[in-house]
Design an enzyme around this catalytic site. Structure first.
Site, PDB file in Angstrom:
ATOM      1  N   ASP A 289       7.415   1.048  48.937  1.00  0.00           N
ATOM      2  CA  ASP A 289       6.016   1.027  48.585  1.00  0.00           C
ATOM      3  C   ASP A 289       5.553   2.490  48.483  1.00  0.00           C
ATOM      4  OD1 ASP A 289       3.346  -1.241  49.561  1.00  0.00           O
ATOM      5  OD2 ASP A 289       3.448   0.306  48.026  1.00  0.00           O
TER       6      ASP A 289
HETATM    7  C1  GLC Z   1       0.306  -0.171  46.869  1.00  0.00           C
HETATM    8  C2  GLC Z   1       0.669  -1.549  47.391  1.00  0.00           C
HETATM    9  C3  GLC Z   1       1.766  -2.224  46.631  1.00  0.00           C
HETATM   10  C4  GLC Z   1       1.694  -1.835  45.173  1.00  0.00           C
HETATM   11  C5  GLC Z   1       2.007  -0.355  45.091  1.00  0.00           C
HETATM   12  C6  GLC Z   1       1.938   0.155  43.653  1.00  0.00           C
HETATM   13  O1  GLC Z   1       0.146   0.693  47.946  1.00  0.00           O
HETATM   14  O2  GLC Z   1       0.985  -1.635  48.774  1.00  0.00           O
HETATM   15  O3  GLC Z   1       1.616  -3.637  46.823  1.00  0.00           O
HETATM   16  O4  GLC Z   1       2.616  -2.586  44.417  1.00  0.00           O
HETATM   17  O5  GLC Z   1       1.171   0.429  45.916  1.00  0.00           O
HETATM   18  O6  GLC Z   1       0.629   0.085  43.184  1.00  0.00           O
END
Ligand code: GLC
Length: 751
Positions: A289
């Site tokens: 993430d």
């Molecule tokens: C965010 C979220 C994740 C998402 C990623 C990209 O922090 O936790 O669910 O897919 O970043 O946007």
């Protein structure tokens, strides 16, 4: 142009290799392997690290922005993947840079959070789960993929399958609720929808199951907070939906921000290698993430970012989202022997394989067709399905009869309605959380929907209150229109920003001055209908005691107002059922249907039993609950045998009748209880459901099959199997009501 010779030449080499073997066609897998191995042999370490790097474009930022120089990194071959870059015009520009301005011309993956739609926005996932309809859910994913793919996206960061039982956690909005069994079915349906049957089809996109693992269980419901649980709870409750997504073919996995058992997921070898690879045989790639590798420094498990890269890489994580430290430290760590070169090649291979399977090496611009984009965005099939999904997601929580009739459905005959609340004539908030590319200007508001559905009705509108603070200056206008109306509809709840990521709430009541507004309107003595829109369960105890009709519409997306109005005026008979328990107050949290009995289950006649002094143990609305404009009666539960063996099966049947005045759908649910186990067992567990449609007066016999597989669990020695003994089966309209029967599971003594 030097580089186009490189991988095009490799492509020709692959074809020749097939011929040179003088064997019948060695098959597509072999061709892909020869091509990718040849490409990897051409790559420098920096280029390999670049393929393991994912940056956000400057367009939308979904986390703390660390880098602006993604274009420079892309051109240098240090960024092989982008996210938040969409539309053909923009993506084609970036893809051309990658293909024509980098040494090897390896095409980019384009990722985006297509969580509940791209442009056409469907109900938030927690809403759509309330349909209990896997065909609807799969079709939403399929259509979302088609629309996003037309705009250049070939990878979605979805399905989010985190089981969640704490509505204080804002991201409960993004998942399927509290239940492992239902959540696993939803996970698989979404993956099948996104990926279809052939990733080379340019209307399909890679799925990414997230957030691995157990992100939905943060302490105190506070986002990013510590997660700590037994291996039994992890495996029995939280892991199955991820596994179901992978069994459905999910191409990628995203790590979660949280620690688990003291180790952050992005550096957790137990999760990323021992479970994901060794036990489950996952062949795709893992992406972290957003900056989650960097965050292992504040987690306190590494002293610096270089150590964080070493921990994540050796734990089994292929790709660094937005941290920019894989590309920075992999060459050094390789040089120092702290990471392994063949492992690096394996990681790069998994990423290149996905690009190959998408057909990007054959044609890097296959997702970039302007005409296709223009004819796909907001196409009729998408908008029609968005309406279906929104209507089926709506849950009728209360519709109390006054005399012989209930307030709902409303007649369309001339009358005056006061429509009051911050969600009454609101476009942006109806899209809900994670509507990344959604266009609010396309949203049908509730005011518009009512006027369209019931043109003979006079509607007065007043916002009355906002979502925050305590500004009551709008109350008088709201009172004034209520006084001159026959009936009041309150459109109240949360703004889209009050659920989703980094949006935990310690109070689950109506935010801002809305409760005060509701009570002021209620005091006028007019009939009031509450339409609640939020990204989570709210605590509605006062509302349940005082308001005769309550419709929970969640955040229903682009077709919101049309869907809600068609329910309010009876064009659609609501059939949604909750997949998350609604507590009476936040003090009950976590409260969910599949809890344990404890050694002192509540007994009103015994002080020393498990209870609160100030509130009942039961929630306000239980898992599986939802009403209809008609009524259903359950009768004649029958089990075709009283015992089964390990290979046997049991048929449970029950009669369901429509005893009301409207045709309607009913989600019939089957739960089991293992009365004695080598470890304590939940008082109930969902093990089946089916949605039926009955006309007034119609009856249907609904049947379920139970096998020993439905009874398996992690026993005291952590072996996953069923144990012999007595079981109760419950069949009914929700987790708190229904008819029951009993049976025995007999196993050979040898066990
Ligand atoms: C965010 C979220 C994740 C998402 C990623 C990209 O922090 O936790 O669910 O897919 O970043 O946007």
């Amino acid at each position: 142009m030097r580089h186009t010779v490189s991988y095009s030449a490799l492509f020709v080499l692959t074809l020749l290799a097939g011929c040179a073997f003088k064997n019948p066609d060695p098959g597509p897998q072999h061709k892909m392997n020869v091509f990718i191995d040849s490409l990897i042999n051409e790559m420098t370490v920096e280029e390999k690290a670049g393929q393991l790097t994912l940056y956000t474009s400057g367009w939308t930022v979904t986390g703390p922005q660390l880098r602006e120089d993604y274009i420079e990194e892309l051109k240098a071959g240090r960024a092989g993947n982008l996210f938040n870059a969409h539309t053909v015009d923009y993506a084609i520009e970036l893809q051309r840079m990658a293909v024509e301005e980098t040494r090897l011309g390896i095409p980019l993956l384009f990722g985006l959070d297509v969580i509940h739609g791209y442009k056409t926005t469907f109900p938030i996932p927690l809403a759509e789960a309330s349909t209990w309809d896997m065909d609807i859910i799969r079709k939403t994913a399929r259509l979302s993929a088609k629309e996003a793919a037309s705009a250049g996206i070939n990878w979605t960061f979805n399905p989010m399958v985190d089981v969640a039982r704490d509505p204080r956690w804002g991201r409960i909005a993004e998942g399927a609720g509290e239940d492992t069994y239902l959540g696993s079915l939803v996970a698989a349906a979404r993956v099948k929808g996104y990926q279809g049957d052939d990733l080379s089809d340019p209307t399909t996109i890679l799925a990414c199951v997230k957030h691995f693992a157990a992100y939905g269980a943060p302490q105190a419901g506070r986002d990013y907070h510590t997660v700590d649980m037994s291996d039994r709870v992890l495996r029995e409750t939280y892991l199955p939906p991820y596994k179901a997504a992978l069994d459905a073919g999910a191409a990628t996995v995203m790590t979660s921000f949280n620690e688990l058992d003291g180790v952050p997921a992005s550096g957790n070898h137990y999760l990323m290698t021992e479970i994901l690879r060794d036990e489950w045989g996952f062949k795709g790639f893992v992406v972290t993430d957003y900056t989650a590798i960097n965050e292992m420094v504040p987690h306190g498990v590494v002293a610096n970012e270089k150590e964080a890269v070493e921990l994540a890489f050796n734990a089994g994580v292929e790709m660094d989202m937005q941290g920019g430290i894989y590309s920075k430290y992999i060459p050094e760590l390789l040089e120092e022997g702290r990471i392994d070169g063949s492992r690096l090649d394996d990681y790069v291979r998994r990423v290149l394989e996905m690009k190959y399977k998408l057909g990007l090496f054959e044609d890097p611009y296959r997702y970039l067709n302007k005409a296709r984009e223009e004819e796909t965005l907001y196409a009729k099939e998408l908008m029609d399905h968005a309406l279906v999904s929104a209507k089926e997601s709506i849950v009728l929580l209360k519709n109390k009869k006054a005399g012989n009739s209930a307030l709902l459905p409303l007649s369309k005959s001339p009358k005056t309605i006061a429509l009051i609340g911050p969600l009454a004539d609101n476009q942006k908030d109806m899209l809900g959380t994670w509507h990344v590319a959604g266009d609010a200007s396309k949203v049908v508001t509730l005011l518009q929907g009512i006027r369209e559905t019931a043109p003979d009705v006079t509607v007065h509108y007043a916002k009355g209150a906002g979502f925050t603070g305590n500004d009551q200056s709008g109350f008088n206008e709201a009172v004034a229109i209520a006084r001159k109306s026959d009936i009041v509809i309150m459109a109240i709840g949360e703004g889209h920003h009050q659920s989703g990521e980094a949006a935990s709430r310690s109070d689950l009541g109506l935010p801002g001055p809305q409760q005060a507004l509701l009570e002021k309107i209620h005091a006028l003595g007019k009939p009031v209908i509450a339409v609640v829109m939020a990204g989570r369960p709210l605590t509605l105890e006062w509302m349940d005691e005082n308001i005769p009709a309550i419709v929970n519409a969640w955040h229903p997306g682009t077709q919101s107002g049309r869907a809600i109005a068609q329910v309010l005026f009876g064009d659609h008979n609501p059939a949604g059922k909750l997949t998350i328990t609604f507590p009476r107050n936040v003090g009950q949290v976590p409260v969910f249907y599949s809890m344990k009995n404890t050694g002192r289950p509540f007994d009103a006649d015994n002080k020393y039993t498990s209870k609160y002094l100030d509130v009942a143990n039961e929630p306000l609305y239980p898992f599986g609950y939802g009403l209809s404009y008609t009524t259903f009666a359950y009768s004649d539960i029958k089990l075709d045998r009283k015992e089964i063996t390990e290979q046997g099966s049991l048929q449970v049947s029950i009669n369901v009748s429509n005893t009301g005045e409207y045709e309607g759908q009913e989600i019939v649910q089957l739960y089991i209880c293992d009365k004695v186990g080598s470890v304590t067992r939940p008082v109930k567990e969902l093990r089946g459901f089916t949605k039926i449609n009955l006309k007034p007066g119609e009856s249907q016999t609904v049947s379920f099959t139970i096998t020993s597989e439905d009874l398996a669990f992690y026993t005291r020695d952590m072996s996953y199997r069923a144990e012999p003994g007595s079981f109760t089966v419950f069949v009914g309209p929700n987790s708190a009501e229904g008819l029951e029967g009993g049976f025995e599971l007999k196993l050979p003594d040898a066990l």
